[in-house]
Design a protein around this motif. Structure first.
Motif, short mmCIF file in Angstrom:
data_model
loop_
_atom_site.label_atom_id
_atom_site.label_comp_id
_atom_site.label_asym_id
_atom_site.label_seq_id
_atom_site.Cartn_x
_atom_site.Cartn_y
_atom_site.Cartn_z
N ASN A 132 52.91 72.12 -4.82
CA ASN A 132 52.21 71.85 -6.08
C ASN A 132 53.00 70.89 -6.96
O ASN A 132 52.44 70.02 -7.64
N LEU A 133 54.33 71.03 -6.95
CA LEU A 133 55.19 70.17 -7.76
C LEU A 133 55.11 68.73 -7.29
O LEU A 133 55.00 67.80 -8.12
N MET A 134 55.17 68.49 -5.99
CA MET A 134 55.08 67.13 -5.48
C MET A 134 53.76 66.48 -5.87
O MET A 134 53.71 65.34 -6.32
N GLU A 150 57.06 80.52 -0.87
CA GLU A 150 57.75 79.70 -1.87
C GLU A 150 57.42 78.23 -1.76
O GLU A 150 57.63 77.45 -2.70
N ARG A 151 56.89 77.82 -0.62
CA ARG A 151 56.53 76.41 -0.45
C ARG A 151 55.36 76.01 -1.33
O ARG A 151 55.19 74.82 -1.62
N PRO A 199 62.79 73.25 2.59
CA PRO A 199 63.57 73.10 1.36
C PRO A 199 64.43 71.84 1.35
O PRO A 199 64.58 71.19 0.31
N GLU A 200 65.02 71.50 2.51
CA GLU A 200 65.86 70.29 2.57
C GLU A 200 65.03 69.04 2.25
O GLU A 200 65.47 68.16 1.51
N LEU A 201 63.82 69.00 2.82
CA LEU A 201 62.94 67.87 2.55
C LEU A 201 62.54 67.84 1.08
O LEU A 201 62.54 66.77 0.45
N GLY A 202 62.21 68.99 0.52
CA GLY A 202 61.78 69.05 -0.87
C GLY A 202 62.84 68.56 -1.84
O GLY A 202 62.54 67.84 -2.80
N ARG A 203 64.10 68.93 -1.60
CA ARG A 203 65.18 68.49 -2.50
C ARG A 203 65.30 66.98 -2.50
O ARG A 203 65.46 66.35 -3.57
N TRP A 204 65.24 66.38 -1.32
CA TRP A 204 65.40 64.94 -1.24
C TRP A 204 64.18 64.21 -1.79
O TRP A 204 64.31 63.16 -2.44
N ARG A 243 49.38 72.49 2.20
CA ARG A 243 48.98 73.60 1.33
C ARG A 243 47.65 74.21 1.75
O ARG A 243 47.42 75.41 1.60
N ALA A 244 46.77 73.37 2.29
CA ALA A 244 45.43 73.83 2.65
C ALA A 244 45.35 74.45 4.03
O ALA A 244 44.27 74.93 4.42
N THR A 245 46.45 74.44 4.78
CA THR A 245 46.39 74.93 6.17
C THR A 245 47.28 76.14 6.37
O THR A 245 48.35 76.04 6.97
N GLY A 246 46.86 77.25 5.85
CA GLY A 246 47.48 78.52 6.20
C GLY A 246 48.73 78.89 5.45
O GLY A 246 49.45 79.80 5.88
#
Length: 267
Positions: free
Chosen positions: A247-249, A241-242, A196-201, A232-235
């Motif tokens: 998908n958003l990125m 929630e990731r 989540p920290e990475l996603g926000r930035w 996304r393709a690996t498990g």
């Protein structure tokens, strides 16, 4: 000054010959406009036609350049994981609103004082930028970070968990800083999981990128989309929630920044 050289140079002002007599001393400060102009002429005549800079190779920072744009596409989404076209269009529209609001209020937020505990790292300091964005719990040895945190008083410790991308922070970042930090986070993400920290930035940095993209930024966002598709393709389970964040990125890179070959298929 040689007359031939002087005639080849463009004259910005109609300066005639400065006849100052034998007592003119070019080593003392000029006292009249004529003495000043004559001193400029003498200094210009002493300048070599070609100047070679003396560069110390040891001072040149060796840095990996990421301007090579790979043509490789994203890994296809597992069955049932690909977002609908309507969802992707909604995300692009919302992202566009966020960017417009950021650009509109950037000057205001840039002038807001930072909290006392916020010290933005130097633009070239990769390791400290990773810690600043993601926190020591992710960037350092997790066991030792948790152990050291057990002795601290209760409350939010942004040094441990990372500073969020507040408007007062990202509004101070130049395009060079945005590109650099995006590269630093991608270096971390290449062999680690999505957090989540990475996603926000990542979302905040994408919102700060100016179009048209510089080659470095172009390469980095394509790298981001491909890496998200790999995770996304690996498990990753559908209820994780990731999935939505990944998908958003991919959606923003593919559809907002016009990297259509990386976008998920319409479904």
């Amino acid at each position: 000054m040689e007359s031939g050289v002087e005639e080849l140079m463009p004259r910005l002002l109609p300066v005639g010959d400065c006849d100052l007599g034998d007592d003119f001393d070019p080593t003392v400060p000029p006292r009249t406009p004529q003495e000043y102009l004559r001193r400029v002429q003498i200094e210009a005549a002493r300048c070599p036609d070609v100047v070679v800079a003396q560069i110390d190779p040891k001072k040149l920072k060796k840095r990996k350049q990421t301007v090579n744009v790979s043509l490789l596409g994203c890994q296809p989404a597992p069955e049932g994981y690909s977002p609908s076209l309507q969802w992707q269009q909604q995300q692009v529209a919302q992202f566009s609103v966020v960017r417009q609001s950021l650009n509109k209020h950037r000057s205001h937020w840039r002038l807001q004082p930072l909290d006392n505990n916020v010290t933005m790292p130097n633009i070239e300091d990769e390791e400290n930028w990773k810690k600043f964005c993601l926190g020591e719990r992710l960037c350092c040895d997790i066991a030792s970070a948790v152990a050291s945190g057990e002795n601290e008083s209760s409350g939010i410790n942004y040094v441990k968990i990372g500073f969020p991308p507040l408007l007062s922070i990202v509004s101070r970042m130049s395009q060079a800083a945005v590109t650099n930090v995006l590269e630093y986070l991608m270096n971390w993400f290449e062999d680690r999981d999505f957090t989540p920290e990475l996603g926000r930035w990542l979302y905040a940095l994408l919102a700060c990128l100016e179009k048209p993209l510089l080659p470095e930024a172009h390469s980095l966002i394509r790298q981001l989309a491909r890496r998200c598709s790999e995770v996304r393709a690996t498990g990753v389970k559908w209820e994780d929630e990731r999935v939505s964040a990944l998908n958003l990125m991919i959606c923003l890179v593919g559809r907002y920044f016009d990297q259509r070959d990386l976008a998920d298929d319409e479904s």
